[in-house]
Design an enzyme around this catalytic site. Structure first.
Site, short mmCIF file in Angstrom:
data_model
loop_
_atom_site.label_atom_id
_atom_site.label_comp_id
_atom_site.label_asym_id
_atom_site.label_seq_id
_atom_site.Cartn_x
_atom_site.Cartn_y
_atom_site.Cartn_z
N HIS A 1 0.79 -1.23 0.00
CA HIS A 1 0.00 0.00 0.00
C HIS A 1 0.83 1.28 0.00
O HIS A 1 0.28 2.36 -0.14
CB HIS A 1 -0.93 0.02 1.21
CG HIS A 1 -0.20 0.31 2.49
ND1 HIS A 1 0.52 -0.64 3.16
CD2 HIS A 1 -0.07 1.45 3.21
CE1 HIS A 1 1.07 -0.10 4.24
NE2 HIS A 1 0.73 1.17 4.30
C1 UD1 Z 1 -1.95 5.31 6.11
C2 UD1 Z 1 -0.65 5.72 6.81
C3 UD1 Z 1 0.37 4.61 6.67
C4 UD1 Z 1 -0.18 3.28 7.16
C5 UD1 Z 1 -1.47 3.01 6.41
C6 UD1 Z 1 -2.13 1.72 6.82
C7 UD1 Z 1 -0.11 8.11 6.78
C8 UD1 Z 1 0.82 9.12 6.23
N1 UD1 Z 1 -0.06 6.91 6.21
O1 UD1 Z 1 -1.67 5.17 4.73
O2 UD1 Z 1 1.50 4.92 7.47
O3 UD1 Z 1 0.74 2.26 6.91
O4 UD1 Z 1 -2.39 4.10 6.67
O5 UD1 Z 1 -3.23 1.46 6.01
O6 UD1 Z 1 -0.84 8.41 7.71
N2 UD1 Z 1 -8.90 5.03 1.57
C9 UD1 Z 1 -10.14 4.46 1.47
N3 UD1 Z 1 -10.78 4.10 2.63
C10 UD1 Z 1 -10.24 4.27 3.86
C11 UD1 Z 1 -8.97 4.86 3.95
C12 UD1 Z 1 -8.30 5.22 2.81
O7 UD1 Z 1 -10.66 4.28 0.38
O8 UD1 Z 1 -10.88 3.89 4.86
C13 UD1 Z 1 -8.18 5.41 0.35
C14 UD1 Z 1 -8.36 6.86 -0.03
O9 UD1 Z 1 -8.36 6.96 -1.40
C15 UD1 Z 1 -7.10 7.51 0.48
C16 UD1 Z 1 -6.09 6.41 0.31
O10 UD1 Z 1 -6.80 5.20 0.56
O11 UD1 Z 1 -6.77 8.67 -0.21
C17 UD1 Z 1 -4.92 6.52 1.23
O12 UD1 Z 1 -5.38 6.68 2.59
P1 UD1 Z 1 -4.50 7.53 3.62
O13 UD1 Z 1 -5.14 7.54 4.95
O14 UD1 Z 1 -4.17 8.85 3.01
O15 UD1 Z 1 -3.14 6.73 3.68
P2 UD1 Z 1 -2.83 5.16 3.68
O16 UD1 Z 1 -2.23 4.82 2.37
O17 UD1 Z 1 -3.98 4.34 4.14
#
Ligand code: UD1
Length: 359
Positions: free
Chosen positions: A204
């Site tokens: 991820h």
């Molecule tokens: C975040 C953490 C990372 C951790 C990971 C675990 C930061 C900088 N990164 O990354 O350290 O390893 O969580 O998963 O805080 N999205 C959904 N549904 C959700 C959450 C996210 O669809 O419930 C999608 C969205 O498009 C979002 C993308 O995933 O933009 C990334 O989510 P984000 O919270 O920005 O970072 P992670 O990649 O999940």
């Protein structure tokens, strides 16, 4: 004393759960705030249920955005909550954007911050989490480290020794507590997924999944490895969103499925012949379980999983991935030793330190 815990993203939940439970036994007041950084049921609700975390007292529902947008949204919705709740200590976990945002707000309000999982460093500032770790640890008043390398990193950065407590790994507290339940559900899961011998994959990190030049050769290698051993690939929403069409064309042995709950994923980690990942926490869980772990990153903030555990850093060297994959399947790689303070009692040590400081 009033303790306010801040959680937001999936890897926070298994770290906060045991600390909340340990503090519950002390009679002090607790408040749980969920920022909503992760909001899909499979990324959040299922973890609260499986880990028996109470419903949050406050849900900020910030959702996704750029780093600046997400961090700013958490800060502006968290500030009025802290002002209203007036905690004595704010507890933050790990290295996600919610950790950093809550730390900045609390420090500026003069409220003490305790950072659980302090001191980890990848020394790679292109990782958003490294920035979050550096800033959080400079501002925190109480720093709980999972391993001695954390203490060394903090000392090097000038953090006063009196603020640092080596307590061990809280995520392993959760693993130890829930492993019997994961064992119980495994036969059912095995039947449901028609599993024989298998490997497990998670990816991820933006540096791996955002650009086709990196992600596509990685996926092709996994596709070809799955001909030797079926691979289960629970896909993070970020990876799914970016590559849904390509993921549908994978070899049927590379089984792309929805994100799994805590118990299900733990059961698979325990029984997998090999785990291929870019996660931080999974490097630790596989080390504890003795499952070979191949990490698709150039560096790790958890070096003891390499020196003492089952982890090998692969970077983007696909030849090395193939070689290590076959070595893992041959069963020659063994765990090198038990990890100090990974004993299921880290959260009790944290509760002891926090409550002693208050008396
Ligand atoms: C975040 C953490 C990372 C951790 C990971 C675990 C930061 C900088 N990164 O990354 O350290 O390893 O969580 O998963 O805080 N999205 C959904 N549904 C959700 C959450 C996210 O669809 O419930 C999608 C969205 O498009 C979002 C993308 O995933 O933009 C990334 O989510 P984000 O919270 O920005 O970072 P992670 O990649 O999940």
């Amino acid at each position: 004393m009033k303790f306010l815990h801040v959680v937001g993203a999936r890897p926070n939940f298994m770290k906060a759960a045991p600390v909340y439970r340990a503090l519950a036994g002390t009679g002090h007041e607790q408040v749980l705030v969920h920022t909503g950084q992760h909001y899909d049921a499979l990324m959040s609700d299922v973890f609260f249920k499986a880990l028996e975390i109470p419903n949050p007292d406050e849900s900020l529902n910030v959702g996704s955005g750029s780093h600046a947008q997400q961090t700013a949204a958490i800060m502006s919705s968290f500030e009025p909550v802290v002002l209203a709740r007036q905690p004595d200590v704010v507890l933050v976990y790990g290295d996600v954007n919610s950790t950093l945002a809550a730390t900045l707000v609390s420090s500026k309000l003069g409220i003490r911050v305790a950072h659980v999982e302090a001191g980890l460093r990848s020394f790679d500032r292109s990782m958003p989490e490294e920035i979050n770790r550096l800033v959080t640890d400079q501002l925190a008043d109480i720093l709980f480290t999972p391993s001695a390398d954390g203490n060394e990193n903090l000392a090097r950065e000038g953090v006063q020794e009196a603020k640092i407590f080596l307590v061990g790994n809280v995520m392993i507290d959760t693993l130890i507590r829930f492993l019997p339940r994961a064992d119980e559900i495994f036969p059912h899961l095995k039947a449901e997924l028609s599993l024989g011998s298998f490997g497990l994959v998670t990816l991820h990190r933006p540096s791996n999944v955002d650009e086709g030049a990196t992600f596509l050769p990685m996926l092709e290698t996994l596709d070809s490895l799955s001909e030797t051993l079926p691979l289960i690939f629970p896909v993070h929403p970020r990876t799914r969103q970016k590559w849904s069409a390509r993921l549908e064309q994978c070899n049927p042995n590379l089984r792309v499925i929805a994100p799994l709950g805590y118990l299900e994923f733990l059961a698979l980690q325990k029984h997998a012949r090999v785990v291929i990942t870019d996660s931080g926490g999974i490097q630790e869980e596989t080390t504890y379980l003795g499952t070979p772990c191949l990490t698709l990153r150039e560096n790790t903030e958890r070096p003891i999983t390499v020196t003492l555990g089952t982890n090998v850093l692969i970077g983007r060297n696909w030849e090395l991935l193939r070689k290590q994959f076959h070595e893992a399947l041959s069963g020659d790689r063994k765990q090198k030793g038990r990890l100090p303070l990974w004993d299921g009692k880290a959260s009790e040590r944290i509760a002891g330190i926090l409550t002693r400081q208050s008396s």
